[in-house]
Structure formats: C-alpha cells, structure tokens
Design an enzyme around this catalytic site. Sequence first.
Site, PDB file in Angstrom:
ATOM      1  N   ARG A   1      -3.422  -4.732   4.053  1.00 20.82           N
ATOM      2  CA  ARG A   1      -2.810  -4.498   2.741  1.00 20.82           C
ATOM      3  C   ARG A   1      -1.725  -5.535   2.545  1.00 20.82           C
ATOM      4  O   ARG A   1      -1.395  -6.292   3.452  1.00 20.82           O
ATOM      5  CB  ARG A   1      -2.318  -3.049   2.561  1.00 20.82           C
ATOM      6  CG  ARG A   1      -1.824  -2.318   3.753  1.00 20.82           C
ATOM      7  CD  ARG A   1      -0.409  -2.584   4.222  1.00 20.82           C
ATOM      8  NE  ARG A   1       0.544  -2.847   3.189  1.00 20.82           N
ATOM      9  CZ  ARG A   1       1.542  -3.693   3.327  1.00 20.82           C
ATOM     10  NH1 ARG A   1       1.722  -4.364   4.474  1.00 20.82           N
ATOM     11  NH2 ARG A   1       2.394  -3.908   2.367  1.00 20.82           N
ATOM     12  N   GLY A   2      -1.167  -5.560   1.319  1.00 24.13           N
ATOM     13  CA  GLY A   2      -0.209  -6.623   0.989  1.00 24.13           C
ATOM     14  C   GLY A   2      -0.989  -7.755   0.338  1.00 24.13           C
ATOM     15  O   GLY A   2      -2.066  -8.146   0.820  1.00 24.13           O
ATOM     16  N   ALA A   3      -0.426  -8.277  -0.753  1.00 23.37           N
ATOM     17  CA  ALA A   3      -1.187  -9.188  -1.612  1.00 23.37           C
ATOM     18  C   ALA A   3      -1.742 -10.430  -0.889  1.00 23.37           C
ATOM     19  O   ALA A   3      -2.954 -10.678  -0.928  1.00 23.37           O
ATOM     20  CB  ALA A   3      -0.330  -9.561  -2.814  1.00 23.37           C
TER      21      ALA A   3
ATOM     22  N   ASN B   1       4.523  -4.789  -8.804  1.00 22.62           N
ATOM     23  CA  ASN B   1       4.750  -4.575  -7.364  1.00 22.62           C
ATOM     24  C   ASN B   1       4.647  -3.066  -7.100  1.00 22.62           C
ATOM     25  O   ASN B   1       4.459  -2.269  -8.029  1.00 22.62           O
ATOM     26  CB  ASN B   1       6.106  -5.146  -6.945  1.00 22.62           C
ATOM     27  CG  ASN B   1       6.257  -5.217  -5.429  1.00 22.62           C
ATOM     28  OD1 ASN B   1       5.376  -5.745  -4.748  1.00 22.62           O
ATOM     29  ND2 ASN B   1       7.334  -4.678  -4.887  1.00 22.62           N
ATOM     30  N   LYS B   2       4.772  -2.693  -5.863  1.00 29.72           N
ATOM     31  CA  LYS B   2       4.596  -1.295  -5.448  1.00 29.72           C
ATOM     32  C   LYS B   2       5.347  -0.332  -6.357  1.00 29.72           C
ATOM     33  O   LYS B   2       6.484  -0.606  -6.766  1.00 29.72           O
ATOM     34  CB  LYS B   2       5.055  -1.161  -3.992  1.00 29.72           C
ATOM     35  CG  LYS B   2       4.923   0.190  -3.363  1.00 29.72           C
ATOM     36  CD  LYS B   2       3.539   0.801  -3.456  1.00 29.72           C
ATOM     37  CE  LYS B   2       2.444  -0.074  -2.899  1.00 29.72           C
ATOM     38  NZ  LYS B   2       1.083   0.415  -3.245  1.00 29.72           N
TER      39      LYS B   2
ATOM     40  N   ASP C   1       2.588  -8.295  -6.451  1.00 29.76           N
ATOM     41  CA  ASP C   1       1.118  -8.292  -6.351  1.00 29.76           C
ATOM     42  C   ASP C   1       0.493  -9.103  -7.466  1.00 29.76           C
ATOM     43  O   ASP C   1      -0.621  -9.605  -7.327  1.00 29.76           O
ATOM     44  CB  ASP C   1       0.591  -6.859  -6.373  1.00 29.76           C
ATOM     45  CG  ASP C   1       0.908  -6.179  -5.049  1.00 29.76           C
ATOM     46  OD1 ASP C   1       2.053  -5.712  -4.884  1.00 29.76           O
ATOM     47  OD2 ASP C   1       0.020  -6.172  -4.170  1.00 29.76           O
TER      48      ASP C   1
END
Length: 382
Positions: free
Chosen positions: A67-69, A272-273, A262
Amino acid sequence: MFYSFEQGKNIKKMKIDNQNYQSIWADENDPSVIKVIDQQKLPFFFETRELRSVEDVFNAIQDMTVRGAPLIGAAGAFGIYLATLEINLQTKIREHLSNAARYLISSRPTAINLSWAVNYVMEKLKNEQSLTSITKIALDAALEICETEKENCRQIGKYGLKLIEDISREKKGLPVNILTHCNAGWLACIDYGTVTAPVYLAHEKGIPVHVWVDETRPRNQGAMLTTYELEQNGIPCTLIPDNTGGHLMQQKLVDIVIVGSDRTTRTGDVANKIGTYLKALAAFDNKIPFYCALPSSSIDFNISDGVQEIVIEERNPEEVTHVTGFLDGKIQSVRICPDRTVAANYGFDITPARLITGLITERGICRATEKDIKEMFSYKFN
Ligand code: MRU
C-alpha cells in the site's frame, strides 16, 4: 541508519532489525518472483511475500499487503512484468498485456501512481514483438520506476530538510514537532519515504525532531506502520488518536504538518488518506505550515478539481466496524460497535490547494497553484 543521501548509487536502504530493506524487490535467485514486505502483518510479524502472477499483484494491492501510492505503482509495474511471463504460444500478446494492465489498474482507484506506472511500462512495450525483449523491457522499466521513486524521495528529503532546519533555527535547537497522517514512509515508497525522508535526514544531521503520528483509523497505518518504521530508525515519535491534532496545534505543540499524497491535481488539490483535510483545516486555523510531500508520479496533470474529479476509494465497512490488533500471539480482529451497525469507509479525502502551504517535490518546493506546478513541471503540461 540512514547515511546515504549524498552517496548517489550506493545508497543504503532503510532498516528493520539493522538489516537493509526496500518494500518491494525482484528476487535475485528466481526471475519469476517479486518480493514484498507483507504490510498487513506489521508491526507484529515481519514477513515477506512472493508475488508470482498478475493475480498475486492484484490481490496484494487490494488487500493492502502492499500500500502507499509509490509502492502500489511499482507493484503494478512489476505486475506487467509478471504478465509477460504468463505468455505462451497461444497467447495474443497485446490483448493479454492490455487486459493485465486494465486489471491491475482496477485494483485501487485513487492513487494515480498505479495507472501512471502501469502505463509507463506498457508504453515501453508498445513497439516490441519478441517475447524475450518484452519481458526484459518490462522488468527493466519496473526496476527503473523503483530507482526513480527512491531518488525522488531522496530529493524530497533534501528540500524538506530545509524547512525543518529553518524551524529548528527559530526554535534555537529545541525539537521540531512534525505531525503526520497515515504512512508516507519508506514502506509506502520503496525506500526513504516522502514525508519521512526530510525527517530521517534531519535526524541524521543531528537536528532534534519529534513526530506526532496520527493513528489513522480505520486501518491504523500510522499506529502500525509509521511508528514502526520511525522507531526502527531511531526517530522519537508519539502516537496520537486522530482527533488530537487540533488540540496540539492550539497548544503550539506542532511546528509543521507534513503529509503524503495519492493524487494531486495540476492546480494543487491533494487527495490523501481520509482525515488529512481536517488536519489541514486545523493547521490553517492555527497558522501552522501544512506541506504535502509527493513525487511527480503522484500528480495527475490532466485534472484541475480534486473534489469533482478524483475518485475516492470506498473500502469494506468491516474495516470501520472492527479493529485489528495483536492478542495471544495472533493478529485478531474485534468488533467495536453493535452487530448491525451500518458503517461508511471512504479511503481518502481532498485537501483543497488553498489550505496547503506548499508541495515538497523532487524538483523543489512550490506553492500549490497551477502556475507554480507548471513552472516546476512544464514538460508535463499540455
Ligand atoms: O490506503 P493507503 O495505506 O495506501 O494510503 C496511503 C496514504 O494515504 C499515503 O499518505 C499516500 O499513499 C502517500 S505515500 C507516499
């Protein structure tokens, strides 16, 4: 530790138990395997997983093993490499690769890095006919993306460091308090991280830093991943519930907020989150600088209005109705609400450009405006 920013190619990687790791790599002993750190198991167990097919990559992205862009971008790129290994004499090569590309891109909708990376590899394969060269080109392109993202993080680190140094000088050497949300560290970015690179670099230079880590419900990437990697690399940090930031800002206990991205529009809106927007509002109200650290692979140069144009991922409501933790030697999930409670689980939100002090990119820091982004990345604008 992290003594590598100036060393160019011989860069040391981030550490777990004193051993260097990236969050994705090609297995040197088996060309049909891509290896990743299983981020579903951290911080309780450190396990690596082998990805051997497009399906494996799709599942790993969707279930958040990776995970994570920037990392899901790299995983998608390796997914195309694995797709080339699935080709046999009966396969219609173009159709097979296009289907794989579409499938991989569909695994998560919000981070632009995924489609950017998959399309980058596909573009390189456009005019290739021989299977051997297709496979080699795909692997080289995926490895190139990893190296580029690492270098981007190193550059973001150098530019972001300046902000921390300035605050440290103003505070006459007292610790610089940085608040962050979710995990935009090396786990999310192959190496170094975007948000964390300036922090690691400041720490390496002996500048006292301290990070307030939002837990980041519902999946708790802050609690489980950011604290883990900061602690592994010797950075003082404190875990806080997501709602604490505003209070800390009012008490002047936050000097700067730095978050990841993201997808960033050409006008500077940042996805973003979920929860990032509320931090930006609180920072704005308290006149605390709010920066987004992002490589250009996270910028969607085709869109201008984040709220209208960015698709926000909706995930399984069970991530909200339940909490995952460690008990009796196992990772377990427990329900935290009545049995039939209806829950909504939006993965991301949009922070409008007007609330953002600046974007820290691999080319420098700019204001979150179309004009400044264009000046920095003119070659990407049409
Ligand atoms: O749902 P996740 O864990 O993939 O979300 C990650 C984030 O929101 C990060 O802040 C973002 O990807 C930037 S990573 C450099």
